[in-house]
Design a protein around this motif. Structure first.
Motif, PDB file in Angstrom:
ATOM      1  N   LYS A 102       4.667  16.806 -15.711  1.00  0.00           N
ATOM      2  CA  LYS A 102       5.693  16.838 -15.785  1.00  0.00           C
ATOM      3  C   LYS A 102       5.903  15.428 -16.683  1.00  0.00           C
ATOM      4  CE  LYS A 102       5.024  21.189 -16.663  1.00  0.00           C
ATOM      5  NZ  LYS A 102       5.056  21.926 -17.633  1.00  0.00           N
ATOM      6  N   VAL A 103       5.502  14.910 -16.231  1.00  0.00           N
ATOM      7  CA  VAL A 103       5.647  12.955 -16.939  1.00  0.00           C
ATOM      8  C   VAL A 103       5.384  12.390 -17.754  1.00  0.00           C
ATOM      9  CG1 VAL A 103       5.398  10.938 -15.849  1.00  0.00           C
ATOM     10  CG2 VAL A 103       5.837  12.091 -13.685  1.00  0.00           C
ATOM     11  N   ASP A 104       6.482  12.116 -18.434  1.00  0.00           N
ATOM     12  CA  ASP A 104       6.387  11.722 -20.143  1.00  0.00           C
ATOM     13  C   ASP A 104       4.704  10.294 -20.308  1.00  0.00           C
ATOM     14  OD1 ASP A 104       6.453  10.231 -22.551  1.00  0.00           O
ATOM     15  OD2 ASP A 104       8.244   9.391 -22.013  1.00  0.00           O
ATOM     16  N   THR A 105       3.987  10.885 -20.625  1.00  0.00           N
ATOM     17  CA  THR A 105       2.160   9.459 -20.148  1.00  0.00           C
ATOM     18  C   THR A 105       2.284   9.672 -21.467  1.00  0.00           C
ATOM     19  OG1 THR A 105       2.509  11.446 -17.936  1.00  0.00           O
ATOM     20  CG2 THR A 105       0.120  10.370 -19.205  1.00  0.00           C
ATOM     21  N   VAL A 106       1.154   8.621 -21.971  1.00  0.00           N
ATOM     22  CA  VAL A 106       0.434   7.694 -22.686  1.00  0.00           C
ATOM     23  C   VAL A 106      -0.853   7.558 -22.201  1.00  0.00           C
ATOM     24  CG1 VAL A 106       1.527   5.914 -23.284  1.00  0.00           C
ATOM     25  CG2 VAL A 106       0.102   7.238 -24.958  1.00  0.00           C
ATOM     26  N   GLY A 107      -2.369   7.487 -22.660  1.00  0.00           N
ATOM     27  CA  GLY A 107      -3.113   7.261 -22.948  1.00  0.00           C
ATOM     28  C   GLY A 107      -3.517   6.058 -22.986  1.00  0.00           C
ATOM     29  N   LEU A 108      -4.296   5.012 -22.774  1.00  0.00           N
ATOM     30  CA  LEU A 108      -5.008   4.327 -23.739  1.00  0.00           C
ATOM     31  C   LEU A 108      -6.253   4.098 -23.087  1.00  0.00           C
ATOM     32  CD1 LEU A 108      -1.319   2.108 -22.939  1.00  0.00           C
ATOM     33  CD2 LEU A 108      -1.725   3.883 -24.799  1.00  0.00           C
TER      34      LEU A 108
ATOM     35  N   ASN B 150      13.942   7.860 -16.799  1.00  0.00           N
ATOM     36  CA  ASN B 150      13.045   7.853 -18.562  1.00  0.00           C
ATOM     37  C   ASN B 150      11.874   7.511 -18.545  1.00  0.00           C
ATOM     38  OD1 ASN B 150      14.487   9.733 -19.758  1.00  0.00           O
ATOM     39  ND2 ASN B 150      16.742   7.953 -20.140  1.00  0.00           N
ATOM     40  N   VAL B 151      11.169   7.195 -17.060  1.00  0.00           N
ATOM     41  CA  VAL B 151      10.121   6.187 -16.871  1.00  0.00           C
ATOM     42  C   VAL B 151       9.185   6.720 -17.467  1.00  0.00           C
ATOM     43  CG1 VAL B 151       8.974   7.679 -15.148  1.00  0.00           C
ATOM     44  CG2 VAL B 151       8.222   5.511 -15.278  1.00  0.00           C
ATOM     45  N   LYS B 152       8.415   6.102 -18.252  1.00  0.00           N
ATOM     46  CA  LYS B 152       7.070   6.166 -19.164  1.00  0.00           C
ATOM     47  C   LYS B 152       5.697   5.743 -18.046  1.00  0.00           C
ATOM     48  CE  LYS B 152       6.701   6.028 -23.780  1.00  0.00           C
ATOM     49  NZ  LYS B 152       6.294   7.513 -23.872  1.00  0.00           N
ATOM     50  N   PHE B 153       5.007   6.663 -18.194  1.00  0.00           N
ATOM     51  CA  PHE B 153       3.648   6.859 -17.224  1.00  0.00           C
ATOM     52  C   PHE B 153       2.353   6.510 -18.646  1.00  0.00           C
ATOM     53  CE2 PHE B 153       0.087   9.088 -14.720  1.00  0.00           C
ATOM     54  CZ  PHE B 153      -0.289   7.494 -14.267  1.00  0.00           C
TER      55      PHE B 153
ATOM     56  N   ILE C 232       6.274   9.899  -9.093  1.00  0.00           N
ATOM     57  CA  ILE C 232       7.252   9.066 -10.295  1.00  0.00           C
ATOM     58  C   ILE C 232       8.743   9.654 -10.570  1.00  0.00           C
ATOM     59  CG2 ILE C 232       6.551   8.857 -12.932  1.00  0.00           C
ATOM     60  CD1 ILE C 232       4.033   8.463 -12.659  1.00  0.00           C
ATOM     61  N   ARG C 233       8.566  11.396 -11.049  1.00  0.00           N
ATOM     62  CA  ARG C 233       9.709  12.508 -10.545  1.00  0.00           C
ATOM     63  C   ARG C 233      11.141  11.672 -10.207  1.00  0.00           C
ATOM     64  NH1 ARG C 233       5.975  15.887 -10.802  1.00  0.00           N
ATOM     65  NH2 ARG C 233       6.314  16.773  -8.910  1.00  0.00           N
ATOM     66  N   GLU C 234      10.565  11.312  -8.653  1.00  0.00           N
ATOM     67  CA  GLU C 234      11.785  11.950  -7.614  1.00  0.00           C
ATOM     68  C   GLU C 234      11.618  10.579  -7.325  1.00  0.00           C
ATOM     69  OE1 GLU C 234       9.360  15.223  -4.768  1.00  0.00           O
ATOM     70  OE2 GLU C 234       9.143  13.178  -4.538  1.00  0.00           O
ATOM     71  N   VAL C 235      11.105   8.694  -7.822  1.00  0.00           N
ATOM     72  CA  VAL C 235      12.278   7.420  -7.444  1.00  0.00           C
ATOM     73  C   VAL C 235      12.150   7.480  -8.559  1.00  0.00           C
ATOM     74  CG1 VAL C 235      11.233   7.813  -5.136  1.00  0.00           C
ATOM     75  CG2 VAL C 235       9.580   6.883  -6.133  1.00  0.00           C
TER      76      VAL C 235
ATOM     77  N   THR D 165       0.582  -0.737  -0.161  1.00  0.00           N
ATOM     78  CA  THR D 165       0.075   0.189  -0.118  1.00  0.00           C
ATOM     79  C   THR D 165       0.984   1.399  -0.241  1.00  0.00           C
ATOM     80  OG1 THR D 165      -0.144  -0.256   2.514  1.00  0.00           O
ATOM     81  CG2 THR D 165      -1.823  -0.728   0.686  1.00  0.00           C
ATOM     82  N   ASP D 166       2.518   1.016   0.281  1.00  0.00           N
ATOM     83  CA  ASP D 166       2.992   2.895   0.061  1.00  0.00           C
ATOM     84  C   ASP D 166       2.934   2.594  -1.539  1.00  0.00           C
ATOM     85  OD1 ASP D 166       5.272   3.421   0.176  1.00  0.00           O
ATOM     86  OD2 ASP D 166       6.483   3.184   2.161  1.00  0.00           O
ATOM     87  N   ARG D 167       2.747   3.436  -2.022  1.00  0.00           N
ATOM     88  CA  ARG D 167       3.217   3.902  -3.539  1.00  0.00           C
ATOM     89  C   ARG D 167       4.371   3.763  -3.666  1.00  0.00           C
ATOM     90  NH1 ARG D 167      -0.184   7.646  -3.990  1.00  0.00           N
ATOM     91  NH2 ARG D 167       1.616   9.382  -4.096  1.00  0.00           N
ATOM     92  N   ARG D 168       4.591   4.578  -3.474  1.00  0.00           N
ATOM     93  CA  ARG D 168       5.950   5.228  -3.499  1.00  0.00           C
ATOM     94  C   ARG D 168       7.110   3.999  -3.364  1.00  0.00           C
ATOM     95  NH1 ARG D 168       8.453  10.988  -3.293  1.00  0.00           N
ATOM     96  NH2 ARG D 168      10.912  10.931  -3.073  1.00  0.00           N
ATOM     97  N   LYS D 169       7.092   3.264  -2.245  1.00  0.00           N
ATOM     98  CA  LYS D 169       8.065   1.967  -2.499  1.00  0.00           C
ATOM     99  C   LYS D 169       7.798   1.156  -3.612  1.00  0.00           C
ATOM    100  CE  LYS D 169       9.150  -1.986   0.112  1.00  0.00           C
ATOM    101  NZ  LYS D 169       8.813  -3.289   1.231  1.00  0.00           N
ATOM    102  N   ALA D 170       6.390   1.206  -4.440  1.00  0.00           N
ATOM    103  CA  ALA D 170       6.306   0.422  -5.462  1.00  0.00           C
ATOM    104  C   ALA D 170       6.580   1.178  -6.810  1.00  0.00           C
ATOM    105  CB  ALA D 170       4.952   0.054  -5.781  1.00  0.00           C
ATOM    106  N   LEU D 171       7.034   2.474  -6.603  1.00  0.00           N
ATOM    107  CA  LEU D 171       7.169   3.453  -7.633  1.00  0.00           C
ATOM    108  C   LEU D 171       8.831   3.612  -7.692  1.00  0.00           C
ATOM    109  CD1 LEU D 171       4.684   6.277  -7.590  1.00  0.00           C
ATOM    110  CD2 LEU D 171       5.167   4.684 -10.003  1.00  0.00           C
TER     111      LEU D 171
END
Length: 488
Positions: A163-169, A141-144, A134-137, A68-74
């Motif tokens: 400010k994240v490289d994002t594509v909607g699907l 070049n992560v893709k969202f 996402i930007r921090e951890v 449940t710790d989102r930051r850890k997962a990222l």
């Protein structure tokens, strides 16, 4: 290959399982890590058990973690996939219930219209929190990859403000293509070559070729009207096809609530929808379906767990874009799909800042969009009306400006066809008060909204809608599934 994929909202159990098995259909991906995160520990443990069972049954080295710790997962993720539904079914019920009091009858309510706009207000602050982490951890070049609705608003916020490289699907284009292939008598959708362009849930088949032969409006209309099922289920889409000259990707129910003409009066709603399934226009249809699906999964979980013990069948890999995009980026096997990105000149007659859905190609250099597409004027007009609503909605969600939020709702095509400005102002106050727990940016506006509601003279009505069905019990669902199985 070894890299990490984080899935936010992984408690969307069925969809997470589909994405997981799709990705593992790529042989090079067997040694990757999936990091699951969700606000529900209960849902996380259910989906982790299913995915662990798949890994074990297929004797894979794939690693699955859940927290449940989102930051850890990222941390260290190369790809992040979002499937979140902020506020869950509780908030979603208000997206349908409250607008009905003001005469606004929605089938889905997750894209625009009153429900979709408020859904965006709940999602966007959370999306920006995701982007910060996402930007921090995550990897540099992560893709969202955003699968969550309202697609355009969420993607807009992630790109412009996160400010994240994002594509909607989304999968609406694929489903529409499957319908067209069927009515034209194709043996497979692979025989159909098509270009779809527009905005999410208002994308248009502007070029159609069956085995290289161009398909025109008249042939397509005749094919749909002759089909024994779609001629009943897609009456509204067929009418739009006749008038606009091109077919919409979206279902009868979805399309009906993006336009001002088909759900403005109860008798018009029943004229254009079909009640054989929720997706064809039923009042609150997706809310009912989602509620039944959740209840069914909770009750039948042992069967879902048992089914996870079967070997992965690569021939059954779905047409969801995510696995194909990852495969193209990592292996350089080129993939063509339809993606939600910032316009920037891709569609010539839509605003440059809009999030559009249009064809692109993916390889190791990234997602490369086919530029210079011009929509038919009627298609562009309907898209622009929605884009203007989306833009105001995103800006309201970022600023917490309740007056701008009301203007966004006022300019929605269906809302404007049904409600007066006074009704819209009160409806938004009521929705913001009801959903205050998920709308931190409006905390300062809630006391005044509550005060206005206490003295308002605007009349409302308690109304189930023009075509509402009750949520079915588990017993009813079992009986229906058994009857369908017996019927073959």
């Amino acid at each position: 290959m070894s890299f990490k994929i984080a899935i936010i909202g992984a408690g969307s159990v069925g969809f997470t399982k589909k994405l997981f098995t799709d990705i593992l259909c790529v042989p090079e991906f067997k040694d990757i890590e999936f990091a699951l995160t969700d606000v529900s520990e209960h849902n996380l443990q259910m989906i982790k058990a299913i995915l662990d069972r798949i890994v074990e049954a297929n004797r894979l080295p794939t690693r699955v973690t859940a927290t449940t710790d989102r930051r850890k997962a990222l941390e260290g993720a190369r790809y992040v996939i979002s499937c979140v539904r902020v506020g869950g079914l509780e908030a979603y019920a208000d997206d349908i219930r409250i607008p009905l009091k003001y005469g606004i009858d929605q089938c889905v309510g997750d894209t625009i219209c009153a429900g979709g706009i408020l859904y965006g207000q709940r999602n966007i602050p959370v999306i920006l929190d995701f982007c910060k982490d996402i930007r921090e951890v995550a990897e540099t070049n992560v893709k969202f990859l955003n699968y969550a609705n309202p697609m355009a608003m969420n993607t807009w916020a992630a790109i412009e403000y996160g400010k994240v490289d994002t594509v909607g699907l989304c999968h609406g284009v694929q489903h529409g293509a499957e319908q067209i292939a069927e009515v034209l008598g194709a043996k497979s959708v692979k025989e159909l070559d098509y270009v779809c362009s527009g905005i999410n849930h208002q994308t248009w088949f502007i070029d159609l070729r069956l085995n290289g032969r161009p398909i025109g409006k008249d042939e397509l209309v005749a094919a749909f009207e002759a089909h024994p099922v779609y001629s009943r289920q897609e009456k509204l889409r067929i009418d739009v096809l006749k008038r606009f000259g091109v077919y919409s990707t979206e279902s009868n129910g979805h399309l009906s609530e993006y336009l001002p003409w088909y759900r403005k009066r109860p008798d018009e709603i029943t004229r254009w929808i079909d009640m054989s399934d929720w997706i064809h226009g039923e009042t609150g249809g997706y809310l009912r379906y989602s509620t039944e699906t959740r209840n069914w999964f909770e009750t039948e979980y042992p069967q879902f767990l048992e089914a996870a013990s079967k070997p992965i069948d690569r021939e059954k890999r779905s047409n969801e874009h995510a696995s194909h995009i990852l495969e193209a980026l990592e292996t350089n096997r080129i993939y063509r799909g339809h993606f939600n990105v910032k316009n920037n000149g891709v569609i010539t007659n839509l605003p440059q800042d809009a999030i559009i859905e249009s064809p692109g190609f993916v390889d190791r250099f990234g997602i490369n969009m086919a530029a210079g597409i011009t929509l038919p004027e009627a298609c562009a007009a309907t898209c622009i009306a929605s884009i203007n609503v989306q833009r105001m909605s995103v800006h309201a969600a970022i600023s917490g400006d309740i007056d701008l939020l009301k203007l966004a709702v006022l300019h929605d095509p269906l809302v404007g066809a049904v409600s007066t400005p006074e009704e819209v102002w009160q409806m938004v106050d009521e929705m913001v008060v009801a959903q205050a727990a998920w709308l931190p940016q409006y905390a300062h506006a809630v006391p005044a909204a509550r005060e206005r509601l206490s003295t308002s003279q605007v009349k409302t009505r308690e109304w189930a809608g023009a075509a509402r069905r009750s949520v079915r019990s588990i017993e009813e669902l079992r009986a229906e599934k058994a009857a369908l199985k017996q019927a073959g």
